[in-house]
Each structure stands twice: as structure tokens, then as C-alpha cells.
Design an enzyme around this catalytic site. Structure first.
Site, PDB file in Angstrom:
ATOM      1  N   LYS A  35      -3.009  -5.642 -19.884  1.00 26.31           N
ATOM      2  CA  LYS A  35      -2.613  -6.351 -18.656  1.00 26.31           C
ATOM      3  C   LYS A  35      -3.663  -7.376 -18.266  1.00 26.31           C
ATOM      4  O   LYS A  35      -3.352  -8.477 -17.836  1.00 26.31           O
ATOM      5  CB  LYS A  35      -2.437  -5.323 -17.541  1.00 26.31           C
ATOM      6  CG  LYS A  35      -2.023  -5.896 -16.217  1.00 26.31           C
ATOM      7  CD  LYS A  35      -0.520  -5.954 -16.111  1.00 26.31           C
ATOM      8  CE  LYS A  35      -0.042  -6.813 -14.977  1.00 26.31           C
ATOM      9  NZ  LYS A  35       1.116  -7.629 -15.346  1.00 26.31           N
ATOM     10  N   ASN A  66       0.756   0.124   6.263  1.00 29.87           N
ATOM     11  CA  ASN A  66       1.132  -0.696   5.115  1.00 29.87           C
ATOM     12  C   ASN A  66       1.834  -1.931   5.669  1.00 29.87           C
ATOM     13  O   ASN A  66       2.738  -1.799   6.492  1.00 29.87           O
ATOM     14  CB  ASN A  66       2.079   0.087   4.202  1.00 29.87           C
ATOM     15  CG  ASN A  66       2.749  -0.795   3.162  1.00 29.87           C
ATOM     16  OD1 ASN A  66       2.176  -1.765   2.706  1.00 29.87           O
ATOM     17  ND2 ASN A  66       3.979  -0.449   2.797  1.00 29.87           N
ATOM     18  N   GLY A  67       1.396  -3.129   5.245  1.00 29.95           N
ATOM     19  CA  GLY A  67       2.021  -4.362   5.726  1.00 29.95           C
ATOM     20  C   GLY A  67       0.952  -5.342   6.152  1.00 29.95           C
ATOM     21  O   GLY A  67      -0.227  -5.190   5.812  1.00 29.95           O
ATOM     22  N   HIS A  70      10.993 -33.012 -35.119  1.00 33.77           N
ATOM     23  CA  HIS A  70       9.712 -33.259 -35.783  1.00 33.77           C
ATOM     24  C   HIS A  70       9.180 -31.992 -36.463  1.00 33.77           C
ATOM     25  O   HIS A  70       7.989 -31.718 -36.425  1.00 33.77           O
ATOM     26  CB  HIS A  70       8.694 -33.794 -34.770  1.00 33.77           C
ATOM     27  CG  HIS A  70       9.126 -35.079 -34.138  1.00 33.77           C
ATOM     28  ND1 HIS A  70       9.315 -36.229 -34.863  1.00 33.77           N
ATOM     29  CD2 HIS A  70       9.441 -35.384 -32.859  1.00 33.77           C
ATOM     30  CE1 HIS A  70       9.715 -37.201 -34.051  1.00 33.77           C
ATOM     31  NE2 HIS A  70       9.813 -36.706 -32.824  1.00 33.77           N
ATOM     32  N   LYS A  81       7.461 -14.234 -23.475  1.00 32.32           N
ATOM     33  CA  LYS A  81       7.921 -12.929 -22.972  1.00 32.32           C
ATOM     34  C   LYS A  81       8.629 -12.157 -24.070  1.00 32.32           C
ATOM     35  O   LYS A  81       8.443 -10.960 -24.239  1.00 32.32           O
ATOM     36  CB  LYS A  81       8.851 -13.180 -21.780  1.00 32.32           C
ATOM     37  CG  LYS A  81       8.873 -12.152 -20.726  1.00 32.32           C
ATOM     38  CD  LYS A  81       7.825 -12.283 -19.651  1.00 32.32           C
ATOM     39  CE  LYS A  81       6.441 -12.390 -20.162  1.00 32.32           C
ATOM     40  NZ  LYS A  81       5.441 -12.674 -19.153  1.00 32.32           N
ATOM     41  N   CYS A 113       0.883  -1.168   0.000  1.00 33.48           N
ATOM     42  CA  CYS A 113       0.000   0.000   0.000  1.00 33.48           C
ATOM     43  C   CYS A 113       0.922   1.219   0.000  1.00 33.48           C
ATOM     44  O   CYS A 113       2.116   1.099   0.237  1.00 33.48           O
ATOM     45  CB  CYS A 113      -0.838   0.072   1.270  1.00 33.48           C
ATOM     46  SG  CYS A 113      -1.900  -1.352   1.499  1.00 33.48           S
ATOM     47  N   ARG A 164       1.593   1.576  -5.975  1.00 31.07           N
ATOM     48  CA  ARG A 164       1.698   0.619  -4.870  1.00 31.07           C
ATOM     49  C   ARG A 164       0.359  -0.024  -4.527  1.00 31.07           C
ATOM     50  O   ARG A 164       0.293  -0.922  -3.681  1.00 31.07           O
ATOM     51  CB  ARG A 164       2.246   1.312  -3.615  1.00 31.07           C
ATOM     52  CG  ARG A 164       3.614   1.918  -3.791  1.00 31.07           C
ATOM     53  CD  ARG A 164       4.073   2.575  -2.512  1.00 31.07           C
ATOM     54  NE  ARG A 164       4.209   1.615  -1.438  1.00 31.07           N
ATOM     55  CZ  ARG A 164       5.257   0.845  -1.226  1.00 31.07           C
ATOM     56  NH1 ARG A 164       6.289   0.922  -2.026  1.00 31.07           N
ATOM     57  NH2 ARG A 164       5.288  -0.005  -0.221  1.00 31.07           N
ATOM     58  N   TRP A 214      -3.768  -1.586  -1.337  1.00 30.69           N
ATOM     59  CA  TRP A 214      -3.698  -2.837  -2.092  1.00 30.69           C
ATOM     60  C   TRP A 214      -4.156  -3.893  -1.107  1.00 30.69           C
ATOM     61  O   TRP A 214      -3.423  -4.277  -0.200  1.00 30.69           O
ATOM     62  CB  TRP A 214      -2.269  -3.085  -2.555  1.00 30.69           C
ATOM     63  CG  TRP A 214      -2.097  -4.388  -3.264  1.00 30.69           C
ATOM     64  CD1 TRP A 214      -1.540  -5.528  -2.762  1.00 30.69           C
ATOM     65  CD2 TRP A 214      -2.470  -4.695  -4.604  1.00 30.69           C
ATOM     66  NE1 TRP A 214      -1.563  -6.512  -3.704  1.00 30.69           N
ATOM     67  CE2 TRP A 214      -2.126  -6.035  -4.843  1.00 30.69           C
ATOM     68  CE3 TRP A 214      -3.072  -3.967  -5.629  1.00 30.69           C
ATOM     69  CZ2 TRP A 214      -2.355  -6.664  -6.065  1.00 30.69           C
ATOM     70  CZ3 TRP A 214      -3.295  -4.591  -6.843  1.00 30.69           C
ATOM     71  CH2 TRP A 214      -2.936  -5.917  -7.055  1.00 30.69           C
ATOM     72  N   GLU A 219       6.119 -10.865 -26.608  1.00 30.23           N
ATOM     73  CA  GLU A 219       5.297  -9.787 -26.056  1.00 30.23           C
ATOM     74  C   GLU A 219       6.005  -8.439 -26.086  1.00 30.23           C
ATOM     75  O   GLU A 219       5.411  -7.445 -26.472  1.00 30.23           O
ATOM     76  CB  GLU A 219       4.952 -10.080 -24.587  1.00 30.23           C
ATOM     77  CG  GLU A 219       3.835 -11.072 -24.379  1.00 30.23           C
ATOM     78  CD  GLU A 219       3.568 -11.313 -22.899  1.00 30.23           C
ATOM     79  OE1 GLU A 219       2.407 -11.233 -22.494  1.00 30.23           O
ATOM     80  OE2 GLU A 219       4.519 -11.586 -22.137  1.00 30.23           O
ATOM     81  N   GLU A 251       7.363 -20.055 -21.747  1.00 32.42           N
ATOM     82  CA  GLU A 251       7.190 -18.732 -21.130  1.00 32.42           C
ATOM     83  C   GLU A 251       8.284 -17.768 -21.603  1.00 32.42           C
ATOM     84  O   GLU A 251       8.013 -16.586 -21.857  1.00 32.42           O
ATOM     85  CB  GLU A 251       7.187 -18.875 -19.595  1.00 32.42           C
ATOM     86  CG  GLU A 251       7.174 -17.585 -18.803  1.00 32.42           C
ATOM     87  CD  GLU A 251       5.987 -16.657 -19.094  1.00 32.42           C
ATOM     88  OE1 GLU A 251       5.027 -17.081 -19.758  1.00 32.42           O
ATOM     89  OE2 GLU A 251       6.059 -15.491 -18.687  1.00 32.42           O
TER      90      GLU A 251
HETATM   91  C1  G6P Z   1      -3.042 -10.991 -20.752  1.00 34.02           C
HETATM   92  C2  G6P Z   1      -1.711 -10.478 -20.217  1.00 34.02           C
HETATM   93  C3  G6P Z   1      -0.782 -11.661 -19.912  1.00 34.02           C
HETATM   94  C4  G6P Z   1      -1.463 -12.624 -18.961  1.00 34.02           C
HETATM   95  C5  G6P Z   1      -2.825 -13.090 -19.497  1.00 34.02           C
HETATM   96  C6  G6P Z   1      -3.599 -13.857 -18.435  1.00 34.02           C
HETATM   97  O1  G6P Z   1      -2.866 -11.545 -21.999  1.00 34.02           O
HETATM   98  O2  G6P Z   1      -1.093  -9.621 -21.167  1.00 34.02           O
HETATM   99  O3  G6P Z   1       0.419 -11.170 -19.321  1.00 34.02           O
HETATM  100  O4  G6P Z   1      -0.641 -13.743 -18.760  1.00 34.02           O
HETATM  101  O5  G6P Z   1      -3.615 -11.954 -19.848  1.00 34.02           O
HETATM  102  O6  G6P Z   1      -3.875 -12.984 -17.398  1.00 34.02           O
HETATM  103  P1  G6P Z   1      -4.269 -13.421 -15.934  1.00 34.02           P
HETATM  104  O7  G6P Z   1      -4.566 -12.122 -15.219  1.00 34.02           O
HETATM  105  O8  G6P Z   1      -5.491 -14.273 -16.051  1.00 34.02           O
HETATM  106  O9  G6P Z   1      -3.127 -14.146 -15.353  1.00 34.02           O
END
Ligand code: G6P
Length: 595
Positions: free
Chosen positions: A590, A97-98, A492, A473, A2, A27, A71, A476, A469
Site C-alpha cells: 500500500k 467521530n466527525g 505508432h 488498476k 474514526c 476506520r 483517524w 495490479e 490509470e
Molecule cells: C504503491 C501503491 C499504489 C500507489 C503508489 C503511490 O505503489 O501500491 O497504489 O499509487 O504506491 O503511493 P502514494 O501513497 O504516494 O500515493
């Protein structure tokens, strides 16, 4: 995580607090509030939602105040659970915060002593404890209060009869801003920079007081101390990112803490979910994107530690697949808890009669309302669109679940569970060691990866999903085409694409697939592709590979956490060299709340 801010000076505090909170919104942003005091009273304005929802008209003018942006960790986001909190008599107000680990016991005692609580938060106990101890000396009351608190806290306390703010910290950040005829206290530097660039960082156990004219600090032994004054040279924007150029890099570097926070208090006593209520013989994990890759790693973790068979589904596919006769225990993974496909899949699993559990980073998110059980990762807010620390903390929660289920099923004994827990305990330090030496990764990203049109990531066993992954990344944020493959599958099809212009990142861990992986690396070398090997020690790999990145020593089962950090950094530095929009990549969001 927070954000908190406190102001005392000669200017009305309300607007200053709001401005400070906006600088701390990274935060946390699920609720906000401020408390301001005039000569007689304290007035509080707090609301669920963004800072802009606050109506300052209702706040009295006064030159002393505290503010908070939340948060949520204990108690869902709501007006009542927002900070600041009053005591019973509305004489004092606090922000925190904590996490107060012993708040249930403290609340119980305080309620028995006649205190009335208005929220479900852990933080409110602080206000009532200070009230309980207050006999005219606010500093004394706060000192007694913090001696009762277990857990992490940064707190600021104000009282209508005192022209001072009292603060204290333990394992949560707090910094003092030294102004001219005004002083401030905040979770982080950005909230101070409009007033001063002279700051004092507090240490764990510190307790102190700011007035308009001065700052006094005592350490955990009660001795008055002088904390060094530092001059901050960052711009406000730099400071919000903690001096990092991008949120993504900051969040990569926050992983040691995020890992620690995610297993804190859960390693031995994991009592958020009573697994004895469920008959778990088959597990299905459902998720999207990076969370799907965490689920894939989870399959290897769960099968190894518990012996329970584990399946995987992409949420968008599961929703429209035919129903099976079986009712697996179904785990949904979503950092945001708002992904439409995952929420839809959770509804469908319920309809099919499955018992369900969500792993998410966001308290009270939509997904949590669709499932039987919830476990929160404790990564704190993630601002960069590309998931980094949330992926890592999802893995930590999967290890914790597996250890718990492994013990229940009798697949592992207590000694083995302790060996796994020790691996988890050592992880934050190992990630830190890795993050302290990124020169080779930076150099390879610039020299080998940034110019490539196609990049392959290969791994075997538990590191096969890590290869997926790593490729995701890179796609993306660097906008380079990349594909992750199980190393044994290259022959293959992908072999047709390998040339001296297609770098291959090979994950090579000393597990039971090591010899096979060496064979695969040899096959790749024969196609003259530049090979970048991420491994535990150089072994004989330097003869076969063009570049080597060595990770700290770790057992194969826990290696995905470290390997993935290396791949995050490859993506980051490659994108950086290409001048990409790292925190907000084109066409991506996001959290995807549409199908
Ligand atoms: C979007 C984001 C990804 C994320 C995916 C699933 O595509 O750009 O970074 O992995 O959604 O999101 P979630 O919140 O369900 O983990």
C-alpha cells in the site's frame, strides 16, 4: 473517519471495549483510547499508535466505558490528541467521530469562560460544552451541547455520577447493539457482533441513552422514537467490510461520500492555503503510481481552469534529474504521504528553491513535514492496496486548487467558478447513479476481459491519463498485462499487437476530440479487436463498438471522475472472476517506504 464504541452491562468494560476497537481499526488507527468508570471515578488510557499500545493495567475495573480509534483530521496523532477527552474536572468523558466545523469559535468562548484545553482537536470542545451545561441532568447537557455543534458528529458521553451512556449523531454513523443485560453503541456493526446481532441504526439528529436494561432515543424534534431493530446476519469479517466481499469494492462504493467530504466547507471559502503568498506562473506536479495519474489529470484541469502551464515528474525520476533554472510551484501528491521517492523528491525540490505543497490523505504523514503547505483529501482510511477513493479525492482537491488559482489569476470570473462548483456539488450523486447500475460492467468483465492476455485502454486529452490509470488498476489486481495509450498514438506501434484477442477499452467523451476518437475507434475496429466503449450516450458508437457502457451526463472536464469509477469496476470484477487476491495483490504494498 474514526471508530467509537461504548459499553454498559454487568461485565468489566475494558476488554470488551478493546475488542470492539480492534473490529473498528479499519476506520482509523493512528491512536486509540478507552475510558472506564467505577462507582466514583473515570479513568482514561489513551496513546498514539495502535490499540495494542494501550496498557489496561492502569484502567480501573468498571462495567461502563467508551473507546475510540482515531483517524486524525484536526491535531496531529499524539497522546494528547487521542480520545477520550475529559472535561476540566474529570467528571465526564467523551468520544467523537466527525468534524466540528465551528470548533474554533466554540473553543474561544469556552476558554474565555475559564475552560482549559489539553489538545489541538476539534472534539475536545464537546467535553467542555457538556461540562458548561451540566447541572445534574446529563441528557439535558448533551442536548444543549449538540444544538451548538455545526458539522458532523457521532458522540458518546459518560459521567461519573450516571450509570448511562448518552449518544447523538449527525452525518456520522452510529448504531446501537441490544444485548441481554448489556447494551452497546458503536460506529459500526463489527464492534457489536461478539455481544449481539440485534441492532438499531440511528438517524441524523437522534439523541439517546443506553443503560444496562434499556435504550431510549429521541429525534431532532425532541420526540421519543422507536428505531426499528434489525437482525444482522453477517459474520464479523463480512461486517468490517460493510457487507462487501472486499475492501476495494467497499472503497469504490464509498466514493460519493469521499468526494462530498473532500469539498465540504471548501467550495466557496478555500482558506487552507493562502495562494496570494506565492507567485505561481509555472506548476510542477510530482508523484508515483496512481497519484502520478491523478497529477496528470490535474495538469489538464489546472491548464484549462487557470491558464498556468503545468509540468509532471515521476518522483523517482525527478530526484536524479538535472536541476532546472526555473523554480516552479511544486505540488506533491501521495495518498499515504510516506512514499520514499515522493519524500525524497520533496527534499530535492526544497533544495532547488521551489515552494511546495503536498496533497495527501494522512494527517501529519512524513511528506507533510517536508513542504510549505498541505491540503488533505478527506477519503478516510483506504485498506485495499489498489488506490481507488484516494485517487478520486486527489482529483477533487486539484479541481478546488484550480478554481482558486483561476479566480486569482483572473482567468475565470465568479460565474464560471460557480459553474465549476456546481459540477463538483453534483458529482457524488452522479457517482452514486453509476454505482447503482453495474450489471453491464460485471458482464463485460466476465465475458470479455477475464480471458484476455493483453488489454489496451485508450483515451484522448483529459481522459488519456484515465486510460493509464485504468490499465494500472487492471495490472495490479487482475494480473493481466494492460497498457494505456493516447488514442492517437496507437498507430505508432501498438497496432502491431492488435488482434481479435486483444480487447480495447476506448474512452469516448463528447469534447473537442470526439471526432478524432471516432476515427481511432474505426481504426481499431479494422484490426478486429473487441472494442468496449465507455461513453456519455450511445450516439453512433454502437455501430462501431462491441460493448457500450454509458456514464451519467457530465461536462468533459469532470468526466475523469466518472470514467475512472467504471475502470475501477472493470479491474475489480475481472480480478474477481479470476479469483485474485484483490485487497492484497501479490508483490505490491500500500505504501512503498523504500526507494
Ligand atoms: C504503491 C501503491 C499504489 C500507489 C503508489 C503511490 O505503489 O501500491 O497504489 O499509487 O504506491 O503511493 P502514494 O501513497 O504516494 O500515493
Amino acid at each position: 473517519m474514526c471508530g467509537i464504541v461504548g459499553y454498559i452491562g454487568n461485565t468489566p468494560a475494558g476488554d470488551i471495549l478493546l475488542k470492539g476497537l480492534r473490529r473498528l481499526e479499519y476506520r482509523g488507527y493512528d491512536s486509540a483510547g478507552v475510558a472506564v468508570k467505577d462507582s466514583d471515578n473515570i479513568a482514561i488510557e489513551k496513546k498514539k499508535g495502535r490499540i495494542d499500545n494501550l496498557d489496561l493495567e492502569s484502567i480501573i475495573t468498571g462495567n461502563v466505558g467508551i473507546g475510540h480509534t482515531r483517524w486524525a483530521t484536526h491535531g496531529k496523532p499524539s497522546d494528547e490528541n487521542s480520545h477520550p477527552f475529559f472535561d476540566c474536572s474529570e467528571s465526564l468523558a467523551i468520544v467523537h467521530n466527525g468534524i466540528i466545523d465551528n470548533f474554533v469559535a466554540l473553543k474561544d468562548e469556552l476558554e474565555k469562560a475559564g475552560h482549559n484545553f489539553s489538545s489541538q482537536t476539534d472534539s475536545e470542545v464537546i467535553a467542555h460544552l457538556v461540562e458548561e451545561y451540566y447541572q445534574g441532568d446529563l441528557m439535558d447537557a448533551v442536548t444543549k451541547t449538540v444544538s451548538k455543534l455545526e458539522g458532523s458528529y457521532a458522540i458518546v458521553v459518560m459521567h461519573r455520577d450516571h450509570d448511562a451512556l448518552i449518544f447523538s449523531r449527525n452525518q456520522s454513523p452510529l448504531v446501537i447493539g441490544i444485548g441481554t443485560e448489556e447494551n452497546l453503541v458503536a460506529s459500526d456493526v463489527p464492534a457489536l457482533l461478539d455481544h449481539t446481532n440485534e441492532v438499531k441504526y440511528l438517524q441524523d439528529g437522534d439523541i439517546g441513552r443506553i443503560t444496562t436494561e434499556d435504550v431510549k432515543i429521541w429525534n431532532d424534534k425532541g420526540l421519543e422514537v422507536e428505531r426499528e431493530t434489525k437482525v444482522i446476519k453477517w459474520s464479523v469479517e463480512d461486517a468490517e467490510k460493510g457487507g462487501y466481499e472486499h475492501y476495494m469494492l467497499k472503497e469504490i462504493h464509498e466514493q460519493p461520500k469521499a468526494i462530498h467530504d473532500s469539498f465540504l466547507g471548501r467550495l466557496v471559502e478555500f482558506n487552507e492555503v493562502d495562494f496570494s503568498k506565492y507567485d505561481i506562473d509555472l506548476i510542477n506536479i510530482i508523484s508515483c503510481g496512481t497519484s502520478y495519474h491523478a497529477g496528470l489529470v490535474g495538469k489538464y484541469i489546472i491548464e484549462e481552469i487557470t491558464g498556468i502551464q503545468c509540468m509532471l515528474d515521476l518522483a523517482s525520476e525527478y530526484r536524479y534529474s538535472s536541476s532546472t533554472e526555473k523554480y516552479p510551484f511544486t505540488i506533491f501528491i501521495s495518498q499515504s504521504g510516506e512514499t520514499a521517492d515522493t519524500i525524497g523528491a520533496a527534499k530535492e525540490a526544497k533544495r532547488r528553491g521551489c515552494k511546495t505543497l503536498a496533497i495527501t490523505n494522512v494527517l501529519d504523514s512524513s511528506l507533510t513535514r517536508e513542504v510549505d503547505e498541505v491540503i488533505y483529501t478527506q477519503a478516510g482510511p483506504e485498506i485495499g492496496v489498489a488506490a481507488t477513493k484516494t485517487f478520486t479525492t486527489q482529483l477533487i482537491v486539484l479541481y478546488l486548487i484550480a478554481i482558486q488559482l483561476g479566480l486569482r489569476k483572473g482567468k475565470i470570473l465568479i460565474e464560471q467558478a460557480e459553474t465549476y462548483r456546481n459540477e463538483l456539488r453534483r458529482l457524488p450523486r452522479r457517482v452514486e447513479v453509476l454505482l447503482n447500475d453495474v450489471d453491464a460492467i460485471q458482464d463485460i468483465s466476465e465475458r470479455v476481459l477475464a480471458d484476455a492476455g493483453d488489454i489496451f485502454f485508450v483515451g484522448r486529452n483529459i481522459n488519456y491519463p484515465v486510460a493509464l490509470e485504468g490499465a494500472l488498476k487492471l495490472k495490479e489486481i487482475a494480473y493481466i498485462h494492460a497498457a494505456g495509450y493516447p488514442a492517437g498514438e496507437l498507430k505508432h506501434g501498438p497496432f502491431a499487437l492488435l488482434t481479435n484477442k486483444t480487447p480495447v477499452i476506448a474512452i469516448c467523451i463528447k469534447d473537442h476530440t470526439f471526432e478524432k476518437m471516432l476515427g481511432n475507434i474505426g481504426e481499431i475496429a479494422a484490426r478486429e479487436s473487441p472494442i468496449i466503449c465507455v461513453c456519455q450516450e450511445e450516439m453512433e458508437l454502437e455501430k462501431l463498438c462491441d460493448e457500450i457502457v454509458v456514464i451519467p451526463e457530465i461536462s468533459p472536464l469532470f468526466s475523469p471522475v466518472l470514467i475512472n469509477v467504471v475502470l475501477q469496476l472493470f479491474a475489480y470484477y475481472t480480478a474477481y472472476n479470476l479469483g485474485r487476491s484483490i485487497d492484497k495483490p501479490r508483490n505490491l504494498a500500500k505504501s512503498v517506504t523504500v526507494e
